[in-house]
Scaffold this motif. Structure first.
Motif, mmCIF file in Angstrom:
data_model
loop_
_atom_site.group_PDB
_atom_site.id
_atom_site.type_symbol
_atom_site.label_atom_id
_atom_site.label_comp_id
_atom_site.label_asym_id
_atom_site.label_seq_id
_atom_site.Cartn_x
_atom_site.Cartn_y
_atom_site.Cartn_z
ATOM 1 N N ILE A 10 1.080 -1.120 0.252
ATOM 2 C CA ILE A 10 0.324 -0.247 -0.328
ATOM 3 C C ILE A 10 1.094 0.976 -0.240
ATOM 4 N N VAL A 11 1.432 1.326 0.671
ATOM 5 C CA VAL A 11 2.515 2.634 1.188
ATOM 6 C C VAL A 11 3.477 2.551 -0.396
ATOM 7 N N GLY A 12 4.210 1.801 -0.715
ATOM 8 C CA GLY A 12 4.478 1.471 -2.497
ATOM 9 C C GLY A 12 3.958 2.052 -3.144
ATOM 10 N N PHE A 13 2.579 1.773 -3.240
ATOM 11 C CA PHE A 13 1.679 1.750 -4.170
ATOM 12 C C PHE A 13 1.504 3.047 -4.373
ATOM 13 N N GLY A 14 1.069 4.030 -3.106
ATOM 14 C CA GLY A 14 1.022 5.376 -2.862
ATOM 15 C C GLY A 14 2.218 6.143 -3.241
ATOM 16 N N MET A 15 3.241 5.731 -2.611
ATOM 17 C CA MET A 15 4.302 6.665 -3.437
ATOM 18 C C MET A 15 4.673 6.638 -4.843
ATOM 19 N N LEU A 19 4.129 10.398 -7.620
ATOM 20 C CA LEU A 19 5.214 10.692 -7.968
ATOM 21 C C LEU A 19 4.419 10.938 -9.267
ATOM 22 N N ALA A 20 3.217 10.038 -9.783
ATOM 23 C CA ALA A 20 2.714 9.848 -11.098
ATOM 24 C C ALA A 20 2.054 11.498 -10.736
ATOM 25 N N ILE A 21 1.401 11.668 -9.886
ATOM 26 C CA ILE A 21 0.519 12.703 -9.650
ATOM 27 C C ILE A 21 1.748 13.896 -9.500
ATOM 28 N N SER A 23 5.016 14.358 -11.503
ATOM 29 C CA SER A 23 4.371 14.299 -13.067
ATOM 30 C C SER A 23 3.622 14.944 -13.430
ATOM 31 N N ALA A 24 2.301 14.204 -13.346
ATOM 32 C CA ALA A 24 1.315 15.557 -14.023
ATOM 33 C C ALA A 24 1.275 16.669 -14.438
ATOM 34 N N VAL A 25 0.897 16.670 -13.108
ATOM 35 C CA VAL A 25 0.996 18.626 -12.601
ATOM 36 C C VAL A 25 2.198 19.090 -13.208
ATOM 37 N N ILE A 26 3.492 18.093 -12.676
ATOM 38 C CA ILE A 26 4.802 19.009 -13.566
ATOM 39 C C ILE A 26 4.474 19.769 -15.383
ATOM 40 N N ALA A 27 4.040 18.770 -15.619
ATOM 41 C CA ALA A 27 4.023 17.737 -17.862
ATOM 42 C C ALA A 27 2.730 19.004 -17.930
ATOM 43 N N ILE A 28 1.743 19.390 -17.142
ATOM 44 C CA ILE A 28 0.423 20.295 -17.529
ATOM 45 C C ILE A 28 1.109 21.574 -17.885
#
Length: 144
Positions: A10-15, A19-21, A23-28
């Motif tokens: 759960i902690v691993g997938f949460g991290m 990180l994906a969120i 990255s998406a914000v930076i990309a936008i």
């Protein structure tokens, strides 16, 4: 404190999700900046380059028409070329106005300097046209 495999997953997938969120914000944000740059490029720079190219072409054509007016042997040919010359002069004026619309302060200085030189050219061109349309050599040939 010991973590179970379930908690570790759960902690691993949460991290990974965080990180994906991020990255998406930076990309936008980067795409937004890129879009602004492209809009500026299309809205101003391309317009200025196209207007400048049209001015260059119209100036060359105007100069060629002046020469052709001087070389013309008939009044009809002179009138036709004089109309083309006047069309080219009008096209340059139109593109100068377009440059003034989209240009910044530095562009305005350059445009004003060009406009002054172009106005002087128009005066000389009008005088050349006036003298060419007198066609005194051709009239002398006709009289003799």
């Amino acid at each position: 404190m010991r973590f179970t495999i379930k908690a570790k997953l759960i902690v691993g997938f949460g991290m990974v999700l965080v990180l994906a969120i991020v990255s998406a914000v930076i990309a936008i944000q980067s795409l937004s900046n890129l879009n602004d740059s492209v809009d500026r490029l299309v809205g101003q720079i391309v317009v200025k380059v196209r207007a400048s190219n049209r001015i260059d072409t119209a100036m060359s054509d105007a100069s060629r028409m002046e020469r052709n007016i001087l070389l013309a042997t008939t009044t009809e040919e002179m009138d036709r070329r004089a109309k083309t010359l006047n069309d080219n002069i009008a096209a340059v004026r139109k593109d100068i106005a377009r440059l003034k619309e989209v240009g910044d302060a530095e562009d305005d200085k350059l445009t004003e300097a060009f406009t002054a030189a172009w106005t002087e050219y128009e005066g000389v061109s009008a005088k050349v046209l006036q003298l060419a349309l007198l066609n005194s050599n051709q009239r002398a040939k006709e009289l003799s």
